[in-house]
Scaffold this active site. Structure first.
Site, mmCIF file in Angstrom:
data_model
loop_
_atom_site.group_PDB
_atom_site.id
_atom_site.type_symbol
_atom_site.label_atom_id
_atom_site.label_comp_id
_atom_site.label_asym_id
_atom_site.label_seq_id
_atom_site.Cartn_x
_atom_site.Cartn_y
_atom_site.Cartn_z
ATOM 1 N N ASP A 117 0.828 -1.203 0.000
ATOM 2 C CA ASP A 117 0.000 0.000 0.000
ATOM 3 C C ASP A 117 0.865 1.256 0.000
ATOM 4 O O ASP A 117 2.085 1.196 0.132
ATOM 5 C CB ASP A 117 -1.015 -0.022 1.151
ATOM 6 C CG ASP A 117 -0.381 0.059 2.530
ATOM 7 O OD1 ASP A 117 0.604 0.796 2.694
ATOM 8 O OD2 ASP A 117 -0.875 -0.615 3.453
ATOM 9 N N GLN A 118 0.217 2.394 -0.154
ATOM 10 C CA GLN A 118 0.931 3.650 -0.355
ATOM 11 C C GLN A 118 1.943 3.950 0.748
ATOM 12 O O GLN A 118 3.033 4.458 0.486
ATOM 13 C CB GLN A 118 -0.068 4.803 -0.468
ATOM 14 C CG GLN A 118 0.574 6.141 -0.815
ATOM 15 C CD GLN A 118 -0.452 7.235 -1.050
ATOM 16 O OE1 GLN A 118 -1.631 7.064 -0.753
ATOM 17 N NE2 GLN A 118 -0.026 8.349 -1.598
#
Length: 247
Positions: A117-118
């Site tokens: 994820d980011q």
């Protein structure tokens, strides 16, 4: 019933929609392939094809992209040290930065093996082979992924025991294969966690279940592949044959 099934298998064996065939050949993502086809840039057996869903056998069909024959690239796998702040996708509707803003042009057709994820950093694998990505992400192969996790609060021995036993979150079973406490204080704890499959935000969800917000999350290994001292944003080509991966 069985006769119908056999006839269907015979007519469709090895055949996929044209846009998927281009993706399998490592020439473009599925969305990019659709755009090329609709733009009239693709020929099949010498004839322009504008139907992305035309069924073909990519191992037998003669496909051209902008006048050049599309040959299947040899299987490649690269290790990328993903920094925080980047999405593991090619494009984002909200205009947020993605890993492809950092990757060289020669890797634009590669796809991630799973995702980070980011706000997660560390080891990310990219490949041009769907066979390799399927093998590495298939839960049946039970390939371990190791993470270093920094969370708020003191993680207790009982909590770690429950993390290994597993919990139910949003009707999904979450479970750490291994969890080890590396550092501890009343304010923060550092853990080493091993997963056997990549469920959506599994580590963050598990820790939040025990009211421990994840502050930092970094993947340091995927099976026998280790991040090591590769710097942030660094790229390293891996030898797929010596690893016994499908070609």
């Amino acid at each position: 019933m069985s006769l119908v099934k056999k006839a269907s298998n015979k007519s469709t064996a090895g055949r996929v929609p044209l846009y998927r065939a281009l993706s399998k050949l490592g020439k473009a993502s599925r969305e990019e392939a659709k755009a090329l086809i609709l733009a009239g840039q693709i020929k099949v057996h010498g004839v322009v094809e504008t139907n992305p869903n035309r069924m073909i056998n990519p191992d037998r069909a003669h496909i051209e992209i902008a006048g050049k024959k599309a040959m299947k690239d040899s299987a490649r796998l690269v290790l990328f040290h993903k920094p925080t702040g980047y999405l593991t996708t090619k494009r984002d509707p909200e205009g947020r930065p993605t890993i492809y803003d950092l990757l060289p042009e020669e890797l634009f057709s590669f796809h991630p093996v799973g995702r980070l994820d980011q706000n997660t950093s560390g080891l990310l694998l990219l490949t041009n082979s769907t066979k390799i990505s399927h093998y590495l992400t298939n839960p049946e192969n039970k390939i371990p992924r190791t993470y270093i996790v920094q969370v708020r609060g003191l993680v207790t021995a009982d909590e770690m025991k429950q993390m290994k036993k597993g919990i139910t979150d949003q009707d999904e079973q979450l479970q750490f294969h291994e969890v080890e406490l590396l550092k501890e204080s009343q304010k923060e704890s550092k853990l080493q966690v091993v997963l056997l499959e990549g469920k959506y935000r599994e580590i963050r969800r598990m820790c939040l279940h025990f009211e421990h917000e994840v502050v930092k999350l970094k993947r340091i290994s995927y099976g026998s592949i280790e991040l090591g001292d590769l710097g942030i944003g660094g790229i390293k080509e891996l030898e797929t044959k010596s690893m016994g991966l499908p070609s």
